[in-house]
Design a protein around this motif. Structure first.
Motif, short mmCIF file in Angstrom:
data_model
loop_
_atom_site.label_atom_id
_atom_site.label_comp_id
_atom_site.label_asym_id
_atom_site.label_seq_id
_atom_site.Cartn_x
_atom_site.Cartn_y
_atom_site.Cartn_z
N HIS A 89 0.82 -1.22 0.00
CA HIS A 89 0.00 0.00 0.00
C HIS A 89 0.85 1.27 0.00
O HIS A 89 0.32 2.36 0.06
CB HIS A 89 -0.92 -0.01 1.22
N MET A 90 2.18 1.09 -0.02
CA MET A 90 3.05 2.27 -0.04
C MET A 90 3.79 2.32 -1.37
O MET A 90 4.03 1.30 -2.00
CB MET A 90 4.10 2.17 1.07
N SER A 91 4.17 3.54 -1.77
CA SER A 91 4.95 3.68 -3.00
C SER A 91 6.37 3.17 -2.74
O SER A 91 6.76 2.90 -1.61
CB SER A 91 5.00 5.14 -3.42
N VAL A 92 7.14 3.05 -3.81
CA VAL A 92 8.52 2.59 -3.67
C VAL A 92 9.30 3.49 -2.72
O VAL A 92 9.99 3.02 -1.81
CB VAL A 92 9.20 2.54 -5.06
N GLY A 93 9.12 4.80 -2.91
CA GLY A 93 9.81 5.75 -2.04
C GLY A 93 9.42 5.57 -0.58
O GLY A 93 10.27 5.57 0.31
N GLU A 94 8.13 5.39 -0.33
CA GLU A 94 7.66 5.20 1.06
C GLU A 94 8.18 3.89 1.63
O GLU A 94 8.50 3.81 2.82
CB GLU A 94 6.13 5.22 1.10
N ASN A 95 8.25 2.88 0.77
CA ASN A 95 8.80 1.60 1.21
C ASN A 95 10.24 1.78 1.70
O ASN A 95 10.60 1.33 2.78
CB ASN A 95 8.78 0.59 0.06
N ILE A 96 11.04 2.43 0.85
CA ILE A 96 12.45 2.61 1.19
C ILE A 96 12.59 3.48 2.43
O ILE A 96 13.45 3.25 3.28
CB ILE A 96 13.21 3.23 0.00
N GLY A 97 11.71 4.48 2.54
CA GLY A 97 11.83 5.43 3.64
C GLY A 97 11.22 4.95 4.95
O GLY A 97 11.38 5.61 5.98
N TYR A 98 10.54 3.80 4.92
CA TYR A 98 9.83 3.37 6.13
C TYR A 98 10.74 3.22 7.35
O TYR A 98 10.39 3.67 8.44
CB TYR A 98 9.05 2.08 5.86
N PRO A 99 11.93 2.58 7.21
CA PRO A 99 12.80 2.47 8.39
C PRO A 99 13.16 3.82 8.97
O PRO A 99 13.33 3.95 10.19
CB PRO A 99 14.05 1.77 7.84
N LEU A 100 13.27 4.84 8.12
CA LEU A 100 13.61 6.18 8.61
C LEU A 100 12.41 6.81 9.28
O LEU A 100 12.52 7.49 10.29
CB LEU A 100 14.08 7.05 7.44
N LYS A 101 11.22 6.56 8.70
CA LYS A 101 9.98 7.10 9.25
C LYS A 101 9.76 6.57 10.66
O LYS A 101 9.43 7.31 11.57
CB LYS A 101 8.82 6.72 8.35
N VAL A 102 9.98 5.26 10.82
CA VAL A 102 9.80 4.65 12.13
C VAL A 102 10.75 5.27 13.15
O VAL A 102 10.42 5.40 14.32
CB VAL A 102 10.04 3.12 12.04
N ARG A 103 11.93 5.67 12.66
CA ARG A 103 12.91 6.27 13.56
C ARG A 103 12.67 7.76 13.77
O ARG A 103 13.47 8.44 14.42
CB ARG A 103 14.31 6.03 13.02
N GLY A 104 11.58 8.27 13.18
CA GLY A 104 11.18 9.65 13.46
C GLY A 104 11.93 10.70 12.69
O GLY A 104 11.99 11.85 13.12
N LEU A 105 12.53 10.36 11.55
CA LEU A 105 13.20 11.38 10.74
C LEU A 105 12.17 12.27 10.05
O LEU A 105 11.10 11.81 9.70
CB LEU A 105 14.08 10.71 9.68
N SER A 106 12.51 13.51 9.86
CA SER A 106 11.60 14.44 9.19
C SER A 106 11.49 14.07 7.72
O SER A 106 12.34 13.38 7.17
CB SER A 106 12.11 15.87 9.32
N LYS A 107 10.43 14.58 7.11
CA LYS A 107 10.15 14.22 5.73
C LYS A 107 11.29 14.65 4.80
O LYS A 107 11.68 13.93 3.88
CB LYS A 107 8.83 14.87 5.28
N ALA A 108 11.83 15.83 5.05
CA ALA A 108 12.89 16.35 4.19
C ALA A 108 14.14 15.47 4.29
O ALA A 108 14.74 15.10 3.28
CB ALA A 108 13.21 17.78 4.60
N ASP A 109 14.52 15.11 5.52
CA ASP A 109 15.69 14.25 5.71
C ASP A 109 15.49 12.91 5.03
O ASP A 109 16.39 12.38 4.39
CB ASP A 109 15.93 13.99 7.21
N ARG A 110 14.27 12.39 5.18
CA ARG A 110 13.97 11.09 4.58
C ARG A 110 14.16 11.17 3.07
O ARG A 110 14.78 10.32 2.46
CB ARG A 110 12.53 10.70 4.88
N LYS A 111 13.61 12.25 2.51
CA LYS A 111 13.63 12.36 1.06
C LYS A 111 15.06 12.34 0.52
O LYS A 111 15.36 11.65 -0.46
CB LYS A 111 12.92 13.66 0.64
N ALA A 112 15.94 13.08 1.18
CA ALA A 112 17.33 13.12 0.73
C ALA A 112 17.96 11.73 0.76
O ALA A 112 18.61 11.30 -0.20
CB ALA A 112 18.12 14.09 1.62
#
Lengths: 352, 291
Positions: A89-112
């Motif tokens: 249910h997540m895009s490729v980018g969201e998939n890759i960024g999930y470990p960072l999201k769980v760790r509470g990184l901001s959206k901008a940091d995740r994107k980079a």
């Protein structure tokens, strides 16, 4: 970056032994491959390192720290699953960024960081797609990217290439090896494919029925197999194994086998298995050869000819020059490269 | 059947013509059949819709044409029938039931689906077995129970009873969906750093959404239509729509046009919600396709 130590670890499922008590150390930055037939306990061992399975006994240490009863999330270990385990249910980018999201990184940091990793595995064009719109190889790369995006201490890969076609497997293999060396992350890789194991590994653990058969570098495993199981399991076509006896430094078997061993100090034994790989033999005249018999079959594979002869009850296969041609039922002889003759105890299977 | 002389279409054989004609007859028959069945199902619904707009005189005539009137709606909302209050009661009971039933059923379904515990399958089956008890057997104990704790004629009593009906089914429906989900995804989430609870929220629930929505529709329909418990456990304040249908049966005779108005009020939300949810439901299904 970390070392992983398994200290007397074992797993039982009810009365069934999944993994027998065993210990090993995986060094910092090492690429360790668990190899064995299905059901040998290699995945079970890996899942205990991951924390997805609690061991029945023993300890798991990461960097000397006991993590045996820590939740997977607290171990900082990343894992690539056989079926990728992508979030549909997540895009490729969201998939890759999930470990960072769980760790509470901001959206901008995740994107980079997502962008950075996506470049590494060549996924930049696909970041907005859903996993269902990707091919098998692309999904595999998403799973890899998700694992490396947070630079974990340890990398676990559970047969990551087994769902890909043969060609893709070869290129992904190289990609994985390259990534691992570049990042220097301690990696444990589970497979039942010996070519994968031999090409990727710094060291290989060969397991069968929950027991470690041999732990060593690919060269050690290939050139000095510790027992009959390893000898038989590694190599394609597999090693020739001939039952016979040893007397005064000479190995004999019924049907025309007479091999004077290099190492004449071996004791006389009745039940011995001689092992020799097809490529460590040369085809020669039947008269006076160490092994001789009647041709059973010859196969031209392009770069070589494999000749199989009947020797008593055994069949022995040798790799010969690609220009060799045989006649039906011809008498053929093989000479052995005595440096690569292996002897095993006929009863225990252990190397002599 | 390749023609020997290329470029010329082969003449259809008699058997082919017969087969084609048969196929046409079949499809005509099928359409007629479908229309008949649709009519059978839809006519009563249309009849109720029409009746809601008829004056009492027209209700008992068989004329198809009549002058539509909104009097019935005005009368239904009025003090005799309090349709507004009844709708409100139904909404409170239904929403209250769903708000408790769906989250708790989802959590329970996940637990039943993923954990091993002593007794194993006995627990979910036991849960379902509670439904073997007929409502008429427990309605009197329930009545006495709610009376003694002062919950008679309150939405809470109805929500509690509805939950006992709806939750076991919801758990089983959602559990079935979760059983079919590969463990890989949530294990991946846990390896990625999520707690089990976070993995449930972030991964399992979104992917199981079609199942959860199916269960929600089911619970909604059951609760919204529930009649028997509401009939016994409510009297004035908390009467729900299905029970209020009964109030149109007066000693002066049955007021069909009022019943039709109330019936319409019961049907319309179900149809609307089914429509909306169906669209979501299909979207969820395709999004969930991994392999």
């Amino acid at each position: 970056m970390a070392s992983v130590e398994l200290d007397g670890i074992g797993k039982k499922f009810g009365d069934v032994v999944g993994v027998a008590t065993q210990s090993m150390t995986i060094h910092d930055g090492e690429f360790m491959v668990f190899l064995g037939p299905s059901g040998c306990g290699k995945t079970t061992t890996m899942r205990m390192i991951a924390g997805l399975l609690e061991p029945s006994e023993g300890r798991v240490l990461v960097d000397g720290e006991d993590v045996t009863y820590d939740a997977p999330k607290d171990r900082d270990i990343a894992m690539v699953f056989q079926n990728y385990g992508l979030y549909p249910h997540m895009s490729v980018g969201e998939n890759i960024g999930y470990p960072l999201k769980v760790r509470g990184l901001s959206k901008a940091d995740r994107k980079a960081q997502i962008q950075d990793v996506a470049e590494r595995v060549e996924l930049t064009q696909l970041l907005d797609r859903r996993p269902s719109a990707l091919s098998g190889g692309q999904r595999q790369r998403v799973a890899l990217a998700r694992a490396i995006v947070r630079r974990p201490k340890v990398f676990l890969m559970d047969e990551p290439l087994s769902n890909l076609d043969a060609q893709l497997r070869v290129s992904m293999r190289a990609e994985i090896k390259h990534l691992q060396q570049e990042m220097g992350i301690t990696t444990v890789y589970v497979t039942h494919d010996q070519i994968e194991a031999l090409t990727l590994a710094d060291r290989i653990v060969i397991m069968q029925k929950g027991v470690i058969q041999q732990l060593g570098t690919p060269e050690e495993i290939y050139n000095t197999p510790a027992n009959l199981f390893v000898a038989n399991f590694i190599g394609s076509p597999s090693m020739n194994l001939i039952n016979g006896s040893l007397e005064n430094g000479i190995f004999t078997a019924p049907g025309g086998v007479h091999v004077p061993l290099k190492d004449s100090s071996q004791k006389n034994r009745a039940n011995v298995v001689l092992g020799i790989r097809p490529e460590d033999m040369s085809v020669c005249d039947a008269v006076g050869a160490m092994i001789s018999g009647v041709l059973y079959n010859s196969e031209m594979t392009g770069d070589a000819v494999f000749a199989t002869i009947d020797v008593g009850e055994a069949r022995v296969c040798a790799r010969g020059d690609r220009h060799l041609r045989f006649q039906k039922a011809q008498k053929v002889g093989f000479d052995l490269d005595l440096d690569y003759v292996h002897l095993f105890d006929g009863k225990s299977g252990a190397r002599l | 059947m390749t023609s020997l002389s290329s470029g010329v279409a082969p003449m259809p054989t008699k058997a082919q013509i017969r087969r084609q004609r048969n196929r046409k007859t079949m499809s005509v028959l099928r359409i007629v059949g479908i229309l008949l069945i649709t009519a059978l199902w839809l006519l009563p619904v249309l009849w109720i819709c029409a009746t809601a707009f008829k004056s009492p005189g027209d209700v008992i005539s068989l004329d198809i044409f009549f002058t539509p009137t909104l009097d019935n709606f005005a009368k239904a909302v009025g003090p005799n029938y309090q349709l507004g209050g009844r709708i409100w009661n139904s909404i409170i009971v239904t929403v209250g039931t769903l708000l408790v039933a769906i989250p708790s059923s989802t959590a329970a379904a996940y637990a039943f689906s993923r954990f091993r515990y002593p007794g194993g399958i006995v627990w979910p089956i036991g849960l379902l077995a509670t439904q073997f008890v007929p409502a008429v057997m427990i309605i009197i104990p329930l009545f006495i129970l709610f009376r003694s704790i002062g919950l008679l004629d309150t939405p809470i009593a109805l929500i509690a009873v509805n939950l006992s009906v709806v939750v076991p089914y919801a758990i089983w429906m959602i559990k079935g969906f979760m059983d079919a989900l590969p463990m890989d995804m949530e294990e991946a989430a846990m390896m990625d750093g999520a707690s089990r609870f976070r993995a449930l929220i972030d991964v399992v629930i979104p992917v199981a959404m079609p199942g959860i929505i199916t269960a929600t529709i089911f619970c909604f329909v059951v609760t919204w239509n529930e009649f028997f418990y509401a009939l016994i456990l409510t009297s004035n304040d908390s009467v729900t729509l299905p029970v209020s249908l009964m109030s149109a049966r007066t000693d002066k005779g049955d007021e069909w046009e009022i019943m039709a108005v109330i019936g319409l009020t019961i049907m319309v939300p179900m149809m609307l919600i089914s429509r909306v949810v169906q669209r979501h439901f299909l979207k969820g299904l395709t999004a969930g396709a991994v392999k």
